[in-house]
Design a protein around this motif. Structure first.
Motif, PDB file in Angstrom:
ATOM      1  N   TRP A   1       0.822  -1.205   0.000  1.00  0.00           N
ATOM      2  CA  TRP A   1       0.000   0.000   0.000  1.00  0.00           C
ATOM      3  C   TRP A   1       0.861   1.262   0.000  1.00  0.00           C
ATOM      4  O   TRP A   1       1.950   1.301   0.581  1.00  0.00           O
ATOM      5  CB  TRP A   1      -0.902   0.026   1.226  1.00  0.00           C
TER       6      TRP A   1
ATOM      7  N   VAL B   1      -3.631   3.959  -1.589  1.00  0.00           N
ATOM      8  CA  VAL B   1      -3.862   3.191  -2.814  1.00  0.00           C
ATOM      9  C   VAL B   1      -3.091   1.875  -2.722  1.00  0.00           C
ATOM     10  O   VAL B   1      -2.030   1.805  -2.106  1.00  0.00           O
ATOM     11  CB  VAL B   1      -3.433   3.960  -4.085  1.00  0.00           C
TER      12      VAL B   1
ATOM     13  N   ASP C   1      -8.070   1.600  -7.618  1.00  0.00           N
ATOM     14  CA  ASP C   1      -7.555   2.673  -6.770  1.00  0.00           C
ATOM     15  C   ASP C   1      -6.850   3.750  -7.585  1.00  0.00           C
ATOM     16  O   ASP C   1      -6.921   4.934  -7.261  1.00  0.00           O
ATOM     17  CB  ASP C   1      -6.599   2.102  -5.718  1.00  0.00           C
TER      18      ASP C   1
ATOM     19  N   TYR D   1      -9.444   5.896  -9.003  1.00  0.00           N
ATOM     20  CA  TYR D   1      -9.966   6.695  -7.895  1.00  0.00           C
ATOM     21  C   TYR D   1      -9.075   7.926  -7.665  1.00  0.00           C
ATOM     22  O   TYR D   1      -9.561   9.054  -7.517  1.00  0.00           O
ATOM     23  CB  TYR D   1      -9.962   5.793  -6.675  1.00  0.00           C
TER      24      TYR D   1
ATOM     25  N   HIS E   1     -11.524   6.778   3.570  1.00  0.00           N
ATOM     26  CA  HIS E   1     -10.510   6.422   2.583  1.00  0.00           C
ATOM     27  C   HIS E   1      -9.811   7.669   2.036  1.00  0.00           C
ATOM     28  O   HIS E   1      -8.631   7.665   1.768  1.00  0.00           O
ATOM     29  CB  HIS E   1     -11.158   5.639   1.445  1.00  0.00           C
TER      30      HIS E   1
END
Length: 317
Positions: free
Chosen positions: A161, A179, A185, A188, A231
């Motif tokens: 991560w 992410v 991700d 995103y 998040h």
């Protein structure tokens, strides 16, 4: 450790101790040290057992953090940090995205981000404060400059991560997220960068669904809530512990059901004060969020804030 000349070391050491003494005697948290035509802002914050230190050089958009306990070893490391920022740290790379539409911009952003992922790793050297395994660069998109900063997450060894911090140099808005380098991700993150580059001064909603509106306000003001917690988190909710004396947090404006609502942030030594005011009705609410709040406590206050904003927008509408 890097070698620095005696005159440079003496000059910066003297300025550092002058700043620290002023902090102890007068309580002034922020100070400016000038060396090699670079201005280093140094901020102290007393945690009782230790003093945390933030160093920021606006000319090269780089910052470092550490702690100060008065020991010779600790002092030497902090002086080295300041000298590194003033003498050795390079300016950040800048990438100007020129695109005719959002799809083209998306592709160009993805190419840059995927490449930069590869340069992020956990630095285990003795001078890890230099952030050798971190990646920082600037993206210029739609005439706005956004600083993108990657660093390894605490679960790096298990799943790779990456923590991402975004800061728009033009609007002062910043966000953070995690992410996992997967396609979803990355998409995103790109969407978030594009949103930050296009975000208007006044954010306008006019929807009849109360819950959907609640979610839209959360995304724009606080962050995005996922099943496992926040998040994406927006400033100042992502960094309460390091809101310094003298820091100015910009007002946020929402136009909801044709009512203009201002969200104003003030703060003292221990708390963040959030004032929401409707210019149409003149009504306002004030909430207090302690700077030492944990994630659950922050979430509770943010939820109440959003409901208060909706109350201002819907009341007697």
């Amino acid at each position: 450790m890097d070698y620095y000349s005696r005159p440079a070391w003496v000059d910066v050491s003297q300025k550092f101790f002058e700043a620290y003494v002023k902090f102890r005697l007068e309580g002034t948290e922020k100070h400016l040290i000038e060396h090699n035509n670079r201005n280093i802002e140094i901020s102290f914050f007393d945690h009782v057992d230790f003093v945390s230190v933030e160093l920021n050089c606006s000319e090269i958009i780089r910052s470092l953090s550490g702690c100060y306990d008065g020991s010779s070893q600790n002092t030497e490391e902090l002086i080295s940090m300041i000298l590194w920022l003033a003498l050795d740290a390079e300016e950040l790379e800048e990438y100007k995205i020129q695109a005719t539409n959002s799809e083209e911009a998306f592709v160009k952003l993805k190419d840059i981000l995927v490449e930069k992922y590869r340069y992020c790793y956990e630095d285990t050297s003795g001078e890890s404060w230099k952030a050798k395994g971190d990646v920082s660069f600037i993206i210029e998109l739609y005439d706005r400059r956004i600083n993108v900063y990657f660093t390894h997450h605490g679960m790096w060894e298990e799943n790779g991560w990456i923590e991402v911090y975004l800061y728009c140099l033009d609007t002062g808005i910043n966000c953070s997220m995690v992410v996992d380098q997967e396609e979803a991700d990355t998409e995103y993150l790109i969407n978030l960068i594009q949103d930050m580059a296009l975000e208007p001064e006044i954010i306008e909603f006019n929807v009849s669904d109360f819950e959907w509106e609640h979610s839209l306000i959360r995304d724009a003001l606080v962050g995005r809530l996922e099943n496992y917690g926040l998040h994406i988190v927006r400033y100042p909710f992502n960094n309460l512990h390091y809101i310094w004396e003298g820091d100015v947090i910009g007002d946020r404006y929402f136009k909801i059901h044709n009512r203009l609502i201002k969200i104003q942030f003030e703060h003292n030594d221990s708390s963040l004060i959030i004032i929401s005011k409707c210019f149409t009705t003149g009504k306002s609410y004030e909430l207090e969020l302690p700077k030492e709040s944990n994630r659950v406590e922050v979430e509770d206050v943010c939820e109440e804030l959003i409901y208060r904003i909706q109350e201002l927008a819907w009341e007697n509408a």
